[in-house]
Enzyme design. Structure first.
Site, PDB file in Angstrom:
ATOM      1  N   GLU A  34       0.891  -1.164   0.000  1.00 10.74           N
ATOM      2  CA  GLU A  34       0.000   0.000   0.000  1.00 10.74           C
ATOM      3  C   GLU A  34       0.920   1.202   0.000  1.00 10.74           C
ATOM      4  O   GLU A  34       1.520   1.514   1.027  1.00 10.74           O
ATOM      5  CB  GLU A  34      -0.858   0.011   1.275  1.00 10.74           C
ATOM      6  CG  GLU A  34      -1.800  -1.156   1.417  1.00 10.74           C
ATOM      7  CD  GLU A  34      -2.836  -1.199   0.318  1.00 10.74           C
ATOM      8  OE1 GLU A  34      -3.229  -0.121  -0.181  1.00 10.74           O
ATOM      9  OE2 GLU A  34      -3.234  -2.300  -0.056  1.00 10.74           O
TER      10      GLU A  34
ATOM     11  N   CYS B 244      -2.947   8.493   3.652  1.00 10.74           N
ATOM     12  CA  CYS B 244      -2.638   7.967   2.326  1.00 10.74           C
ATOM     13  C   CYS B 244      -3.783   8.237   1.359  1.00 10.74           C
ATOM     14  O   CYS B 244      -3.594   8.294   0.161  1.00 10.74           O
ATOM     15  CB  CYS B 244      -2.368   6.470   2.419  1.00 10.74           C
ATOM     16  SG  CYS B 244      -3.699   5.579   3.218  1.00 10.74           S
TER      17      CYS B 244
HETATM   18  P1  NAP Z   1       8.501   4.977   4.252  1.00 12.09           P
HETATM   19  O1  NAP Z   1       9.631   5.859   4.506  1.00 12.09           O
HETATM   20  O2  NAP Z   1       8.431   4.273   2.951  1.00 12.09           O
HETATM   21  O3  NAP Z   1       8.479   3.941   5.461  1.00 12.09           O
HETATM   22  C1  NAP Z   1       7.459   2.992   5.570  1.00 12.09           C
HETATM   23  C2  NAP Z   1       7.941   1.876   6.475  1.00 12.09           C
HETATM   24  O4  NAP Z   1       8.982   1.159   5.819  1.00 12.09           O
HETATM   25  C3  NAP Z   1       8.513   2.330   7.790  1.00 12.09           C
HETATM   26  O5  NAP Z   1       8.153   1.411   8.794  1.00 12.09           O
HETATM   27  C4  NAP Z   1      10.000   2.292   7.539  1.00 12.09           C
HETATM   28  O6  NAP Z   1      10.752   2.133   8.719  1.00 12.09           O
HETATM   29  C5  NAP Z   1      10.098   1.055   6.698  1.00 12.09           C
HETATM   30  N1  NAP Z   1      11.294   0.973   5.875  1.00 12.09           N
HETATM   31  C6  NAP Z   1      11.921   1.956   5.210  1.00 12.09           C
HETATM   32  N2  NAP Z   1      12.972   1.450   4.549  1.00 12.09           N
HETATM   33  C7  NAP Z   1      12.999   0.118   4.816  1.00 12.09           C
HETATM   34  C8  NAP Z   1      13.858  -0.932   4.450  1.00 12.09           C
HETATM   35  N3  NAP Z   1      14.892  -0.734   3.650  1.00 12.09           N
HETATM   36  N4  NAP Z   1      13.602  -2.171   4.938  1.00 12.09           N
HETATM   37  C9  NAP Z   1      12.555  -2.397   5.753  1.00 12.09           C
HETATM   38  N5  NAP Z   1      11.714  -1.413   6.133  1.00 12.09           N
HETATM   39  C10 NAP Z   1      11.932  -0.173   5.667  1.00 12.09           C
HETATM   40  O7  NAP Z   1       7.119   5.732   4.410  1.00 12.09           O
HETATM   41  P2  NAP Z   1       6.674   6.672   5.616  1.00 12.09           P
HETATM   42  O8  NAP Z   1       7.432   7.929   5.473  1.00 12.09           O
HETATM   43  O9  NAP Z   1       6.689   5.976   6.919  1.00 12.09           O
HETATM   44  O10 NAP Z   1       5.148   6.882   5.264  1.00 12.09           O
HETATM   45  C11 NAP Z   1       4.689   7.892   4.409  1.00 12.09           C
HETATM   46  C12 NAP Z   1       4.292   7.324   3.097  1.00 12.09           C
HETATM   47  O11 NAP Z   1       3.424   6.217   3.304  1.00 12.09           O
HETATM   48  C13 NAP Z   1       3.509   8.295   2.278  1.00 12.09           C
HETATM   49  O12 NAP Z   1       4.094   8.325   1.001  1.00 12.09           O
HETATM   50  C14 NAP Z   1       2.101   7.729   2.239  1.00 12.09           C
HETATM   51  O13 NAP Z   1       1.414   8.003   1.046  1.00 12.09           O
HETATM   52  C15 NAP Z   1       2.315   6.282   2.417  1.00 12.09           C
HETATM   53  N6  NAP Z   1       1.175   5.632   3.048  1.00 12.09           N
HETATM   54  C16 NAP Z   1       0.404   4.795   2.321  1.00 12.09           C
HETATM   55  C17 NAP Z   1      -0.684   4.172   2.905  1.00 12.09           C
HETATM   56  C18 NAP Z   1      -1.574   3.252   2.114  1.00 12.09           C
HETATM   57  O14 NAP Z   1      -2.405   2.565   2.712  1.00 12.09           O
HETATM   58  N7  NAP Z   1      -1.432   3.189   0.825  1.00 12.09           N
HETATM   59  C19 NAP Z   1      -0.983   4.396   4.245  1.00 12.09           C
HETATM   60  C20 NAP Z   1      -0.173   5.248   4.967  1.00 12.09           C
HETATM   61  C21 NAP Z   1       0.913   5.870   4.356  1.00 12.09           C
HETATM   62  P3  NAP Z   1      11.527   3.366   9.386  1.00 12.09           P
HETATM   63  O15 NAP Z   1      10.496   4.318   9.856  1.00 12.09           O
HETATM   64  O16 NAP Z   1      12.276   2.727  10.488  1.00 12.09           O
HETATM   65  O17 NAP Z   1      12.374   3.938   8.313  1.00 12.09           O
END
Ligand code: NAP
Length: 681
Positions: free
Chosen positions: A256, A295
């Site tokens: 997602e 999101c």
């Molecule tokens: P993100 O930076 O992509 O991080 C998402 C998750 O992935 C976090 O738990 C992060 O952990 C983890 N992560 C990052 N790099 C990783 C890796 N190499 N290996 C394993 N895990 C890793 O996104 P975010 O900044 O938290 O969230 C914002 C984004 O999420 C926005 O773009 C939003 O649109 C999207 N979103 C989508 C939905 C949906 O349902 N489609 C819902 C909510 C949010 P760390 O925090 O420890 O880096």
């Protein structure tokens, strides 16, 4: 607070040494620290498989549904403990409500879905079985079984509780242990929630583990029975999707990702219509709820060119009334972004958006939040941009500023609006505001190809609309393309995501035994005791009664017609009936049902408490005057929902297979009857 957060892995809390400081979004003060210790993920995964899986399998679908409900009640009583921390994420009370109580509502909802739609036992039968031979001695069907592996859930920062629970609930129901990895920046709230869940004593050992901080080599430990679900940015999704170990072992990966959702104002809506205000209100709400960090938030506001000015004016009027600041202060309607990193990210993306748009309202330096220490918080003003060239690629169609930011863009006709909507390359949700049902019928299928959910809003729906931005447990959440291509929620569909579907072939007797559900053609058990005289716990699937016969007479048709008032020509008009496809008068289908009930019921007081419905009813062959029918009633399925009758007696659900046949052995009616049956104890 300011403590070091801990991971919960292999049944113990890990983490004493502080590492990364996690700061309050409201004032920059340290709330907690991530821990320094690197977990042993091989041990955690092994623990989930060795201890979590058997502990979950010791319960069945119905029992796990009951645990989910008990857990939801437990958390509901302790929700204030979570509200007390949640504001550090920048959330107002109503933002936190979505996260805390919305998460809990999802648990309740999945408890209900499990109770209503899943069987007792740990095998779901996706029937009906399909005969594969002329004599029905060999048939095929599908079953769904727990995968026996572990689910790793990686979540975004914006909903630290809901994001966890909406994945946990279907996983738990499916009998799969999970390892939850929240985004680090708001993991203090997830950790607090997980502590409560574990303290409840309702979760079997190993069914829930928590990772604070990096996943290090966790994904390297996974195998083909496991599942990874991810919520976060498209960039991280793209990276994790191609993780070599996930590819090597075909580990299902559900994403997602971020999404450039839109709202379209249809050309039929004028500024005088109620729908015009509904549109503006919805956009403003989506921009400011959770400071736009949803999101599903509306990023692109697509309106006819001749309405751009009016929409901009009314939106600005609304946004200018939104008081931003410390959510504990009276009147504050919008809080902060979840972290200072997030502030920098949004500011740089607004900057990037400005190369293709004008600033109409707000902007990076426009925020003057209320609150003594708010100057040190991660507050960002609601920001409205106007696209210079909506049809151009890039800009608002590509850049997601994950904050209170939306871009207004004009279109010439509805076809162009649909082209603009599709420029988002796949989104979670689109709202269409229109009064014109013909337009909606044309536009929605086009929108559906690019969106996971389409919300059609008009004055009729408005009083009950759950809104553009709310994913609901019973409806699918997830969108194609850029939105990740995944699916979450959607009722029992989500549970099935964590089950393995397998085709099974064999004799109907074997299939009945394997699925726990009587398959026609399989062995039946007949005895001198009428099945309706057996208590729930005494009944066996396959227990059956073949009734005596009854010859249908003209008097039956006339009497039933008079009783029901149904004088349809097929039953009463000799000439019309003769000229029909049946060539003769036939009995009412409902007469056949009633006659069958008369044949098979055991009328005296007994353990069968109520008949609450029929499923899969088909009238297969006509019944004419002079035909002789009889019925076979067979116990098809038993579900123990752990419920009691209104006077406190334990009961279960029994579905009966009914087959009504004529003198030639042809099936004339086929259906399932649903009953409530007392237990003997
Ligand atoms: P993100 O930076 O992509 O991080 C998402 C998750 O992935 C976090 O738990 C992060 O952990 C983890 N992560 C990052 N790099 C990783 C890796 N190499 N290996 C394993 N895990 C890793 O996104 P975010 O900044 O938290 O969230 C914002 C984004 O999420 C926005 O773009 C939003 O649109 C999207 N979103 C989508 C939905 C949906 O349902 N489609 C819902 C909510 C949010 P760390 O925090 O420890 O880096």
């Amino acid at each position: 607070m300011s403590q070091t957060l801990q991971s919960f892995l292999a049944n113990r809390w890990i983490g004493e040494q502080p590492a990364l400081a996690l700061k309050s979004a409201l004032n920059g003060e340290v709330v907690a620290f991530a821990h320094h210790e690197k977990p042993d993920f091989a041990e955690a995964v092994d623990f989930a498989r060795r201890r979590g899986v058997p502990a979950l399998m010791a319960l069945d679908f119905q029992q796990r549904a009951q645990r989910l409900k008990a857990l939801a009640l437990y958390l509901a009583e302790r929700k204030e403990q979570l509200y007390a921390i949640s504001h550090h994420t920048g959330a107002t009370r109503s933002d936190s409500w979505i996260d805390i109580e919305g998460g809990n509502a999802t648990l309740f909802s999945y408890a209900g879905i499990g109770t209503r739609e899943l069987p007792s036992g740990n095998v779901v039968h996706e029937g009906p079985a399909i005969p594969l031979g002329k004599q029905n001695r060999f048939a095929g069907t599908h079953i769904l079984v727990p995968r026996g592996g572990v689910a790793v859930h990686i979540n975004a920062f914006n909903f630290p509780i809901w994001g966890m629970l909406e994945k946990f609930a279907p996983t738990f129901l499916a009998g799969m242990p999970c390892i939850i990895k929240p985004a680090t920046s708001t993991s203090y709230l997830t950790e607090a929630s997980v502590r409560l869940m574990l303290e409840s004593g309702l979760l079997p050992e190993g069914s829930l583990q928590l990772v604070i901080g990096s996943t290090h080599d966790l994904l390297d430990q996974l195998q083909g029975q496991d599942v990874v679900t991810f919520t976060g940015s498209a960039d991280t999704a793209a990276k994790l999707r191609v993780h070599p170990n996930l590819i090597r072992n075909s580990v299902p990966f559900n994403a997602e990702a971020d999404s450039l959702n839109c709202a379209i104002l249809a050309p039929d809506v004028t500024p005088e219509h109620e729908e015009f205000d509904l549109f503006v209100k919805e956009v403003a709400k989506e921009m400011t709820t959770k400071a736009g960090q949803k999101c599903t938030a509306i990023r692109r506001v697509i309106v006819p060119y001749n309405r751009v000015e009016a929409v901009a004016e009314r939106l600005q009027a609304r946004l200018s009334k939104v008081i931003v600041g410390d959510p504990s202060l009276e009147g504050v309607r919008m809080g902060a972004l979840a972290s200072h990193d997030q502030y920098d990210d949004v500011a740089s993306r607004v900057e990037a958006l400005l190369s293709s748009s004008e600033l109409l309202f707000g902007g990076a330096n426009a925020c003057h939040p209320l609150g003594d220490k708010s100057a040190r918080g991660a507050f960002f003003a609601p920001t409205l941009l106007l696209s210079r060239d909506p049809l151009a690629e890039g800009g608002a169609h590509d850049i997601e500023a994950f904050g209170p930011v939306s871009t207004l863009m004009g279109y010439t006709d509805i076809d162009e609006a649909l082209v603009l909507a599709a420029r988002g390359k796949g989104s979670l949700v689109a709202t269409l505001v229109t009064r014109d049902s013909v337009l909606a019928a044309k536009a929605v299928p086009a929108l559906a190809a690019w969106h996971g959910r389409v919300h059609v809003l008009d004055a009729e729906a408005a009083p009950e609309s759950t809104g553009h931005g709310s994913p609901l447990p019973m409806l699918k959440h997830g969108g194609p393309g850029r939105a990740g291509g995944g699916e979450e929620l959607g009722g029992v569909r989500a549970v099935k995501h964590y089950l393995q579907r397998t085709a099974v072939q064999g004799s109907p007797t074997m299939l009945s035994a394997i699925t726990g559900e009587f398959v026609r053609g399989g062995s039946v058990y007949e005895s001198s005791v009428h099945p309706f005289r057996r208590y729930f716990d005494e009944l066996k699937v396959g227990e059956s009664l073949l009734t005596h016969r009854r010859t249908v007479t003209e008097a039956d048709l006339v009497n039933f017609g008079c009783l029901s008032g149904d004088h349809f020509y097929m039953h009463f008009d000799e000439i019309a009936a003769r000229e029909s496809q049946f060539g003769k008068r036939i009995a009412h289908g409902y007469f056949v049902l009633s006659a069958a009930a008369g044949l098979f019921v055991s009328p005296g007081i007994g353990p069968v408490l109520a008949n609450y419905g029929l499923d899969t009813l088909r009238f297969i062959n006509p019944v004419g005057i002079g035909d002789t029918i009889h019925a076979r009633l067979t116990c098809k399925r038993k579900i123990d929902q752990g419920k009691k009758s209104p006077d406190g007696k334990p009961q279960g659900v029994v579905a009966w297979d009914v087959e009504v046949t004529n003198q030639n052995g042809e099936v004339v009616a086929s259906y399932d009857i649903l009953t409530l049956v007392l237990k003997s104890e």
